[in-house]
Design an enzyme around this catalytic site. Structure first.
Site, mmCIF file in Angstrom:
data_model
loop_
_atom_site.group_PDB
_atom_site.id
_atom_site.type_symbol
_atom_site.label_atom_id
_atom_site.label_comp_id
_atom_site.label_asym_id
_atom_site.label_seq_id
_atom_site.Cartn_x
_atom_site.Cartn_y
_atom_site.Cartn_z
ATOM 1 N N LYS A 72 0.892 -1.067 -0.007
ATOM 2 C CA LYS A 72 0.016 -0.044 -0.107
ATOM 3 C C LYS A 72 0.963 1.233 0.090
ATOM 4 O O LYS A 72 1.825 1.425 0.847
ATOM 5 C CB LYS A 72 -1.039 0.079 1.325
ATOM 6 C CG LYS A 72 -2.155 1.040 1.186
ATOM 7 C CD LYS A 72 -2.894 0.672 2.526
ATOM 8 C CE LYS A 72 -3.763 1.942 2.688
ATOM 9 N NZ LYS A 72 -4.825 1.774 3.698
ATOM 10 N N SER A 147 -9.793 1.672 2.636
ATOM 11 C CA SER A 147 -9.067 2.578 1.773
ATOM 12 C C SER A 147 -7.997 1.635 1.123
ATOM 13 O O SER A 147 -7.186 2.163 0.358
ATOM 14 C CB SER A 147 -8.196 3.528 2.798
ATOM 15 O OG SER A 147 -7.424 3.182 3.551
ATOM 16 N N SER A 171 -10.365 -0.605 6.927
ATOM 17 C CA SER A 171 -9.565 -0.523 5.665
ATOM 18 C C SER A 171 -8.966 -1.479 5.048
ATOM 19 O O SER A 171 -8.406 -1.616 3.988
ATOM 20 C CB SER A 171 -8.524 0.990 5.693
ATOM 21 O OG SER A 171 -9.303 1.972 5.742
#
Lengths: 475, 93
Positions: A72, A147, A171
């Site tokens: 990420k 997210s 997330s």
């Protein structure tokens, strides 16, 4: 091929790290329409793969030896762009490596790129990214969740078998559920936050995203370590989660939801929830009904505490020290223009909420009250865990939804995390895994465990995946 | 929330919203606060505030030099530098 098969093939020299990396890079290119990546590191990845192949003996026993991974874009990578999906950090190149990515490197993985996400991890649909939305691999008109949407889409689309994510209010788990894969948010403090760009420091926690619990256990083995650079990092002795998968934890008492009809959960999600309860029953576990009503007020607390901490954490972005800088006539204008131009709408909204709840006169009415709700939720879970081993509940209210969803409820997007937020407030570990399909779209369910019970969580999810096939489905 | 309150909040946050978008911003914030205000229905008297889920003790390290100052590297990565200094916009007025 799943993670375990790929790793075995690498260990048996049936496939080289270079071949695995080339395949992942090719898939990433073929599936670029998903917009799952912000950066690709083709040259770096191939060089590293060759190095691993040349030094095979050093990597044969490593948990992630020879395996391509996507990180990420919230984790700082030394000398490589780290944007947090924001214009503010569009050209930011960190001079140091996050502990998570360093640990994954040491475990033998090969980073092929950095994944797209909601800006500064604020969002539940991956639509707030400065680099555009990520598409759901199951249906490209739908969101992958957020997210960690890029990391989830990357694994669901089979570009890599593992990726890293962070979970502040859901997330990791929510996108895992919406993309039909498995994701674990560890206990707060199990994985170091050093080099992970801060959103809400008292809840942010990094964790593994993969197709199944087996791969999550291998990735968590790599990610978790004591780190003196993060003062909230746990000093507990490390656990071998992969080994833990074959342990026998016996028959468990599992807490299930009572009064679900009031929470707004869709029919399809409830149906899948009921049928996975039957599977747990067949595995010999028993249930205790729990009243979740109080926990559902966690969302009110979360949308005070998270913006409060975000407004403080994001005050560092001032146009002076690093990141985006606007043109301005004086200092005051420089701050205003830099932040108004550098941050997207959702981030600005949360900074405003945070400044409001922390300002004089409102502190007691909002921030302090939200912290009391947080205590109430922790106490409720403490009470639950006196009686049960795990809590079992749907991950999301519904399945993946369309981009730019219009809703009569202005807070609908925030309610995406209604069922995931309580674990973050309490700092507990929680894990989402696929438990069914409807309209050709995946559904997810989650286990919440007591503090540092990741071994039990992974073991229980693994046992469930041994007798089900949902995690094997691909778009 | 009215426009004067919003302007104060924007100042505190060092943000700017165009005059024509301010009503929309106020509406968005109010919608969120409607959800947050549901906290007021809870009886919270018996709960102490919780700011961190774990019982934490402070961490200290021995007083030894650990990371050497990577001055050259940092200067190289800054948008503008002059000899040993970062060049930034004027911040003292």
């Amino acid at each position: 091929m799943n993670f375990q098969e790929i790793r075995n093939n690498f260990r048996d020299k049936k496939v080289s790290a270079k071949e695995l990396t080339e395949e992942s890079l090719k898939k990433a290119k073929d599936k670029s329409d998903l917009n799952a990546f912000i950066s690709h590191f083709e040259e770096y990845a191939l060089e590293r793969a060759s190095y691993i192949d040349t030094n095979f003996d050093q990597y044969i026993d490593k948990p992630l030896g020879g395996i391509p991974i996507a990180h990420k874009d919230i984790f700082c990578t030394d000398g490589r762009k780290t944007t947090c999906a924001s214009k503010m950090l569009e050209n930011f190149v960190p001079p140091y490596e996050s502990t998570v990515t360093k640990n994954c490197n040491n475990a033998g993985s090969i980073m092929i790129g950095k994944t797209n996400m909601d800006e500064f991890a604020m969002g539940s649909s991956n639509e707030t990214s400065f680099f555009g939305p990520v598409k759901n691999p199951w249906d490209d008109s739908l969101v992958p969740g957020g997210s960690s949407g890029g990391s989830a889409a990357c694994v669901a689309a089979d570009i890599t078998t593992i990726s890293t994510g962070t979970d502040t209010g859901g997330s990791i788990r929510q996108p895992a559920a919406l993309c039909g894969i498995t994701g674990l948010k560890p206990t707060y403090g199990l994985v170091s936050r050093w080099g992970m760009i801060a959103f809400c420091s008292s809840m942010d926690q990094a964790g593994p995203i993969a197709r199944d619990a087996f791969a999550c256990s291998a990735l968590l083995n790599a990610m978790a370590s004591y780190d003196d650079k993060d003062s909230t990092c746990s000093k507990r002795e490390s656990v071998d989660y992969e080994k833990g998968l074959s342990k026998d934890f016996g028959k468990l008492k599992i807490g299930v939801l009572k009064g679900v009809e009031n929470l707004g959960i869709s029919e399809e999600v409830l149906k899948a929830y009921e049928s996975s309860k039957k599977i747990l029953e067949q595995l010999g576990h028993s249930f205790v009904e729990l009243d979740f009503t109080e926990l559902s007020s966690g969302i009110c607390s979360y949308y005070v505490i998270a913006p409060a901490e975000c407004s403080s954490n994001l005050s560092r972005f001032d146009g002076i020290k690093y990141g985006y800088r606007s043109e301005a006539k004086n200092l005051s204008e420089l701050y205003l223009k830099t932040r108004a131009e550098g941050f997207g709408d959702e981030v600005q909204k949360r900074i405003l909420i945070g400044s409001y709840v922390l300002s004089a006169g409102f502190y007691d009415a909002y921030y302090r009250k939200a912290q009391k709700v947080r205590r109430m939720i922790k106490s409720k879970f403490d009470e639950f865990f006196m009686d049960v081993d795990l809590v079992f509940l749907p991950t999301t209210l519904d399945q993946a939804f369309e981009m730019n969803r219009e809703s009569s409820d202005p807070n609908r997007m925030y309610k995406e995390d209604l069922l995931t937020i309580p674990a973050n407030l309490a700092g507990l570990p929680a894990m989402s895994l696929p438990n069914g399909f409807s309209k050709n779209l995946p559904i997810g369910v989650q286990f919440v465990g007591n503090y540092f019970s990741e071994e039990l969580l992974l073991n229980t999810a693994h046992k469930m995946q041994e007798v089900t096939d949902w995690h094997k489905m691909t778009p | 929330m009215n426009k004067i309150e919003l302007k104060n909040l924007l100042f505190l946050s060092r943000l700017r919203v165009n005059e024509e978008d301010q009503d929309k911003t106020i509406e968005k914030l109010q919608n969120t606060f409607e959800m947050i205000d549901q906290m007021n229905d809870l009886d919270l008297d018996k709960f102490e505030p919780l700011n961190n889920p774990l019982e934490l003790t402070n961490v200290s390290r021995s007083d030894k030099e650990k990371n050497r100052n990577k001055k050259e590297e940092f200067l190289e990565k800054s948008p503008k530098s002059d000899e040993d200094y970062f060049v930034v916009p004027k911040i003292v007025e």
